[in-house]
Design a protein around this motif. Structure first.
Motif, PDB file in Angstrom:
ATOM      1  N   LYS A  17       0.991  -1.291  -0.036  1.00 51.55           N
ATOM      2  CA  LYS A  17      -0.118  -0.033  -0.122  1.00 51.55           C
ATOM      3  C   LYS A  17       0.876   1.431   0.138  1.00 51.55           C
ATOM      4  O   LYS A  17       0.587   2.030  -0.760  1.00 51.55           O
ATOM      5  N   GLY A  18       1.770   1.069   0.696  1.00 53.70           N
ATOM      6  CA  GLY A  18       3.138   2.191   0.713  1.00 53.70           C
ATOM      7  C   GLY A  18       3.521   2.721  -0.473  1.00 53.70           C
ATOM      8  O   GLY A  18       3.660   3.875  -1.022  1.00 53.70           O
ATOM      9  N   LEU A  19       3.936   1.494  -1.232  1.00 53.14           N
ATOM     10  CA  LEU A  19       4.571   1.730  -2.513  1.00 53.14           C
ATOM     11  C   LEU A  19       3.458   2.254  -3.626  1.00 53.14           C
ATOM     12  O   LEU A  19       3.855   3.179  -4.190  1.00 53.14           O
ATOM     13  N   MET A  20       2.334   1.590  -3.365  1.00 54.19           N
ATOM     14  CA  MET A  20       1.154   2.451  -4.442  1.00 54.19           C
ATOM     15  C   MET A  20       1.162   3.891  -4.350  1.00 54.19           C
ATOM     16  O   MET A  20       0.930   4.517  -5.108  1.00 54.19           O
ATOM     17  N   ILE A  21       1.023   4.211  -2.791  1.00 59.82           N
ATOM     18  CA  ILE A  21       0.732   5.720  -2.626  1.00 59.82           C
ATOM     19  C   ILE A  21       2.076   6.296  -2.976  1.00 59.82           C
ATOM     20  O   ILE A  21       1.771   7.255  -3.667  1.00 59.82           O
ATOM     21  N   ALA A  22       3.115   5.830  -2.652  1.00 59.98           N
ATOM     22  CA  ALA A  22       4.357   6.470  -3.007  1.00 59.98           C
ATOM     23  C   ALA A  22       4.213   6.923  -4.553  1.00 59.98           C
ATOM     24  O   ALA A  22       4.606   7.901  -5.147  1.00 59.98           O
ATOM     25  N   SER A  23       3.920   5.700  -5.375  1.00 59.41           N
ATOM     26  CA  SER A  23       4.133   6.024  -6.968  1.00 59.41           C
ATOM     27  C   SER A  23       3.104   6.775  -7.312  1.00 59.41           C
ATOM     28  O   SER A  23       3.345   7.608  -8.319  1.00 59.41           O
ATOM     29  N   THR A  24       1.767   6.859  -6.739  1.00 59.74           N
ATOM     30  CA  THR A  24       0.869   7.836  -7.120  1.00 59.74           C
ATOM     31  C   THR A  24       1.427   9.231  -6.783  1.00 59.74           C
ATOM     32  O   THR A  24       1.221  10.091  -7.671  1.00 59.74           O
ATOM     33  N   LEU A  25       1.938   9.365  -5.639  1.00 58.41           N
ATOM     34  CA  LEU A  25       2.550  10.758  -5.107  1.00 58.41           C
ATOM     35  C   LEU A  25       3.184  11.136  -6.357  1.00 58.41           C
ATOM     36  O   LEU A  25       3.491  12.191  -6.711  1.00 58.41           O
ATOM     37  N   ALA A  26       4.453  10.107  -6.631  1.00 59.30           N
ATOM     38  CA  ALA A  26       5.451  10.417  -7.571  1.00 59.30           C
ATOM     39  C   ALA A  26       4.790  10.995  -8.872  1.00 59.30           C
ATOM     40  O   ALA A  26       5.450  11.841  -9.287  1.00 59.30           O
ATOM     41  N   ILE A  27       3.940  10.401  -9.295  1.00 56.12           N
ATOM     42  CA  ILE A  27       3.330  10.721 -10.640  1.00 56.12           C
ATOM     43  C   ILE A  27       2.737  12.266 -10.485  1.00 56.12           C
ATOM     44  O   ILE A  27       3.019  13.049 -11.446  1.00 56.12           O
ATOM     45  N   ALA A  28       2.050  12.273  -9.231  1.00 53.76           N
ATOM     46  CA  ALA A  28       1.430  13.592  -9.012  1.00 53.76           C
ATOM     47  C   ALA A  28       2.644  14.832  -8.941  1.00 53.76           C
ATOM     48  O   ALA A  28       2.586  16.083  -9.509  1.00 53.76           O
ATOM     49  N   LEU A  29       3.623  14.366  -8.213  1.00 50.17           N
ATOM     50  CA  LEU A  29       4.625  15.391  -8.203  1.00 50.17           C
ATOM     51  C   LEU A  29       5.564  15.838  -9.403  1.00 50.17           C
ATOM     52  O   LEU A  29       5.802  16.758  -9.528  1.00 50.17           O
ATOM     53  N   CYS A  30       5.580  14.577 -10.176  1.00 49.75           N
ATOM     54  CA  CYS A  30       6.070  14.950 -11.588  1.00 49.75           C
ATOM     55  C   CYS A  30       5.173  15.952 -12.388  1.00 49.75           C
ATOM     56  O   CYS A  30       5.768  16.783 -12.963  1.00 49.75           O
ATOM     57  N   THR A  31       3.948  15.566 -12.578  1.00 49.59           N
ATOM     58  CA  THR A  31       3.048  16.672 -13.208  1.00 49.59           C
ATOM     59  C   THR A  31       3.181  17.949 -12.651  1.00 49.59           C
ATOM     60  O   THR A  31       3.465  19.090 -13.261  1.00 49.59           O
ATOM     61  N   GLY A  32       3.392  18.240 -11.316  1.00 46.06           N
ATOM     62  CA  GLY A  32       3.532  19.399 -10.665  1.00 46.06           C
ATOM     63  C   GLY A  32       4.984  20.112 -10.960  1.00 46.06           C
ATOM     64  O   GLY A  32       4.833  21.313 -11.188  1.00 46.06           O
ATOM     65  N   LEU A  33       5.914  19.064 -11.114  1.00 48.82           N
ATOM     66  CA  LEU A  33       7.024  19.775 -11.293  1.00 48.82           C
ATOM     67  C   LEU A  33       7.208  20.270 -12.759  1.00 48.82           C
ATOM     68  O   LEU A  33       7.829  21.330 -12.982  1.00 48.82           O
ATOM     69  N   ILE A  34       6.605  19.556 -13.362  1.00 48.22           N
ATOM     70  CA  ILE A  34       6.832  19.807 -15.035  1.00 48.22           C
ATOM     71  C   ILE A  34       5.992  21.152 -15.038  1.00 48.22           C
ATOM     72  O   ILE A  34       6.542  22.110 -15.610  1.00 48.22           O
ATOM     73  N   LEU A  35       4.660  21.418 -14.554  1.00 50.24           N
ATOM     74  CA  LEU A  35       4.006  22.654 -14.433  1.00 50.24           C
ATOM     75  C   LEU A  35       4.767  23.875 -14.220  1.00 50.24           C
ATOM     76  O   LEU A  35       5.091  25.043 -14.429  1.00 50.24           O
ATOM     77  N   VAL A  36       5.200  23.569 -12.992  1.00 49.13           N
ATOM     78  CA  VAL A  36       5.891  24.626 -12.239  1.00 49.13           C
ATOM     79  C   VAL A  36       7.414  25.410 -12.764  1.00 49.13           C
ATOM     80  O   VAL A  36       7.498  26.294 -13.063  1.00 49.13           O
ATOM     81  N   THR A  37       7.866  24.105 -13.392  1.00 44.88           N
ATOM     82  CA  THR A  37       9.260  24.429 -14.148  1.00 44.88           C
ATOM     83  C   THR A  37       9.123  25.292 -15.367  1.00 44.88           C
ATOM     84  O   THR A  37       9.442  26.514 -15.286  1.00 44.88           O
ATOM     85  N   ILE A  38       7.712  24.814 -15.987  1.00 45.29           N
ATOM     86  CA  ILE A  38       7.556  25.675 -17.197  1.00 45.29           C
ATOM     87  C   ILE A  38       7.063  27.010 -17.003  1.00 45.29           C
ATOM     88  O   ILE A  38       7.708  27.941 -17.579  1.00 45.29           O
ATOM     89  N   PHE A  39       6.325  26.981 -15.744  1.00 46.46           N
ATOM     90  CA  PHE A  39       5.766  28.560 -15.555  1.00 46.46           C
ATOM     91  C   PHE A  39       6.616  29.351 -14.967  1.00 46.46           C
ATOM     92  O   PHE A  39       6.894  30.518 -15.427  1.00 46.46           O
ATOM     93  N   VAL A  40       7.786  29.014 -14.071  1.00 45.33           N
ATOM     94  CA  VAL A  40       8.505  29.652 -13.421  1.00 45.33           C
ATOM     95  C   VAL A  40       9.551  30.162 -14.493  1.00 45.33           C
ATOM     96  O   VAL A  40       9.973  31.550 -14.689  1.00 45.33           O
ATOM     97  N   LYS A  41      10.223  29.322 -15.168  1.00 43.67           N
ATOM     98  CA  LYS A  41      11.122  29.467 -16.185  1.00 43.67           C
ATOM     99  C   LYS A  41      10.668  30.496 -17.383  1.00 43.67           C
ATOM    100  O   LYS A  41      11.218  31.306 -17.691  1.00 43.67           O
ATOM    101  N   GLY A  42       9.301  30.119 -17.828  1.00 48.60           N
ATOM    102  CA  GLY A  42       8.659  30.952 -18.872  1.00 48.60           C
ATOM    103  C   GLY A  42       8.329  32.250 -18.287  1.00 48.60           C
ATOM    104  O   GLY A  42       8.663  33.218 -19.333  1.00 48.60           O
ATOM    105  N   PHE A  43       7.700  32.513 -17.265  1.00 54.73           N
ATOM    106  CA  PHE A  43       7.229  33.764 -16.910  1.00 54.73           C
ATOM    107  C   PHE A  43       8.517  34.881 -16.792  1.00 54.73           C
ATOM    108  O   PHE A  43       8.124  35.934 -17.430  1.00 54.73           O
ATOM    109  N   SER A  44       9.673  34.618 -16.465  1.00 55.67           N
ATOM    110  CA  SER A  44      10.623  35.651 -16.510  1.00 55.67           C
ATOM    111  C   SER A  44      10.945  36.017 -17.811  1.00 55.67           C
ATOM    112  O   SER A  44      11.287  37.307 -17.818  1.00 55.67           O
TER     113      SER A  44
END
Lengths: 296, 283
Positions: free
Chosen positions: B12-39
């Motif tokens: 169960k821990g592994l499943m939650i971890a991988s779900t979170l990892a995927i959500a985190l990746c999505t967040g990271l992509i958006l944040v990176t693109i937004f932060v880098k792009g806005f400047s």
């Protein structure tokens, strides 16, 4: 007036049938169009010569596709090794464990991931993954620019998450509730139910989902082109650059008309790519069709 | 007994971890693109075409690519829709139930939707060589339309499949022909699904780079004619990123941000429309 309506109806029937037939033939036309353009190179070189040699010197007339095919295989393999465990665990979690609220929150996130254009994945890869891989390689005492098999694999893995997750979650959810209840009532824990009942039952579907992801990873172009490094040699390690087949095609479109046989060689590459992807897609589709036939 | 519990918890821990990892990746992509792009984002970026020396860091914007992408994606989506509707109506209205031919068409469409876009690009290119044409907006539209056709067609097909049979029966019983039933009655019921499918295909069309690389070319001027090459956003990102000048790279990030915003907006509108239209549907 009455006859006009019937006439329209009859004509529409024929026209729509024609369009439907055309959409089948379209695939044949595409394959034929690429094949026809690759005849010149196939007349000059044997198939083994093209596919199994590694010398890539278009100016001298050497077209060995081996490094590119190997590059594609390595990059795809790394992507699958990352993507499969993460996606399958996530889809089990989403279909078996997660509550409604988490499911509702996960859906747009996965859709979003599926909707991001590949060029944006490429930009993100250059900004985040490439420096990360460079840092990681430093820990192992390896020098690399970061543009490598591993970077391409990571970016590809993220790109195919949504495909594998969506399809396998659907497969898990199509398993009848009774099976779970039977297992649970015999005293099995939830994980045991998943392990001994659901996963064996869902196996063909999971394989179909993985194969579909595989074919998508194999054909992905822009993101890979941007982070794989593009050096025409068979990669020796995770931190070596690779030059996958789609990247080769995309990277050389500008100069291909000025060198003899170059355009033919690249369209031959596109034809091989089409062939490989078609085989994967057909396998996956046939497995899925079998499943739907059995459940109906 | 304990072992079973531990195993349960580990997985169960592994499943939650991988779900979170995927959500985190999505967040990271958006944040990176937004932060880098806005400047690097400025009004000039979206209101001007590239001026002389743009790719060396001088003034200008990427209006040419934004306009080009919108033209291309609209054209391709429209063309693909015109190709899809007859096929969908044939499969769901004219064809006999459980027809082998319809299964075959669906099979082909499903397989085609998995073909990588670079292959469609290469195909467009071979057509170009065959007819002796040059890269142009028209050729780009046709290639991208072929690329999104299987996706759009199957998406609309799935919507039509879900329409209850009774609706068609009612229409026939009132004396309507199959043509009228398909194109005038069922279409309305399928409207929310169709508009979602159209928007999603548009998103796919605007984000695609590998097909247009071969067929639409690139130019610094605004799109003027169907027969001239046009600039597209994904390629603008790609080409700007390829230059060694730091300022131009910054602009590539901003272009990527613009592309991401367009795609995000489309998917949000698609979700919203889907919900809004559902109200009017006969259940």
């Amino acid at each position: 007036m009455f006859e006009k309506r019937i006439f329209i109806d009859r004509t529409a029937e024929k026209l729509t049938f024609l369009m439907a037939s055309l959409s089948c033939i379209l695939l044949v036309i595409i394959a034929w169009g690429l094949l026809k353009r690759s005849f010149p190179i196939m007349e000059e070189k044997s198939l083994a010569d093209l596919l199994l040699t590694s010398s890539w010197k278009p100016l001298k007339g050497n077209f060995g596709f081996l490094p590119f095919i190997m590059g594609s295989l390595y990059v795809t393999a790394v992507a699958m090794m990352i993507a499969v465990p993460f996606s399958i665990l996530t889809s089990i979690y989403l279909s078996e464990y997660a509550g409604r609220r988490i499911k509702n929150a996960a859906e747009p996130v996965i859709d979003l991931l599926a909707g991001i254009p590949s060029v944006v994945y490429g930009v993100w890869g250059i900004l985040t993954v490439v420096p990360f891989v460079k840092y990681l390689a430093g820990l192992f005492g390896v020098f690399t620019t970061g543009y490598s098999v591993l970077s391409a694999g990571i970016v590809l893995a993220i790109m195919i998450f949504p495909i594998i997750i969506n399809l396998s979650t659907e497969i898990f959810q199509s398993i009848p509730l009774e099976l779970r209840n039977a297992s649970l009532s015999l005293g099995a824990t939830k994980w045991q139910t998943v392990k001994f009942v659901l996963i064996p039952k869902a196996m063909p579907g999971i394989i179909a989902a993985i194969v579909l992801g595989l074919s998508r990873a194999f054909g992905e172009t822009m993101a890979v082109l941007m982070v794989a490094g593009n050096v025409a040699q068979t990669p020796g390690s995770l931190f070596d650059p690779a030059y996958p087949l789609p990247a080769l095609i995309a990277n050389n479109y500008g100069e291909m008309l000025s060198i003899p046989l170059y355009d033919s060689a690249l369209l031959f590459a596109a034809f091989i790519l089409l062939g490989i992807v078609l085989v994967f897609n057909i396998i996956s589709k046939i497995i899925l069709l079998r499943i739907t036939r059995n459940t109906q | 007994m304990d072992l079973r519990k531990t195993e349960e918890n580990i997985f169960k821990g592994l499943m939650i971890a991988s779900t979170l990892a995927i959500a985190l990746c999505t967040g990271l992509i958006l944040v990176t693109i937004f932060v880098k792009g806005f400047s690097a984002l400025s009004i000039d970026m979206i209101t001007q075409t590239p001026k002389g020396g743009f790719y060396l860091g001088k003034e200008g914007g990427i209006l040419n690519a934004i306009a080009g992408s919108l033209y291309l994606a609209s054209g391709a989506t429209f063309l693909s829709f015109c190709m899809s509707m007859p096929v969908v109506v044939y499969m769901n209205v004219y064809a006999k139930r459980n027809s082998g031919f319809v299964s075959l068409v669906r099979f082909f469409l499903d397989i085609m939707s998995g073909i990588p876009s670079i292959v469609y690009g290469a195909f467009g290119f071979s057509i170009m060589l065959l007819l002796g044409l040059r890269a142009s907006l028209l050729l780009g539209i046709i290639s991208v339309a072929i690329l999104i056709f299987p996706l759009m067609c199957r998406a609309i097909d799935e919507i039509f499949k879900m329409i209850p049979d009774e609706l068609g029966d009612v229409s026939y019983s009132l004396g309507a022909t199959k043509f009228e039933t398909g194109f005038k009655v069922l279409v309305r019921q399928a409207m929310p699904g169709i508009s979602t499918a159209i928007l999603l295909s548009f998103g796919r069309a605007i984000g695609d780079a590998a097909t247009v690389l071969f067929t639409a070319g690139f130019t610094d001027s605004l799109p003027g004619s169907l027969l001239r090459p046009i600039a597209t956003l994904p390629l603008a990102v790609f080409f700007q990123l390829g230059t060694p000048v730091a300022e131009v790279k910054e602009r590539a990030y901003a272009s990527a941000l613009i592309l991401t915003i367009i795609v995000l907006a489309i998917s949000i509108i698609a979700r919203f429309l889907c919900r809004k239209f559902t109200v009017h549907i006969i259940k």
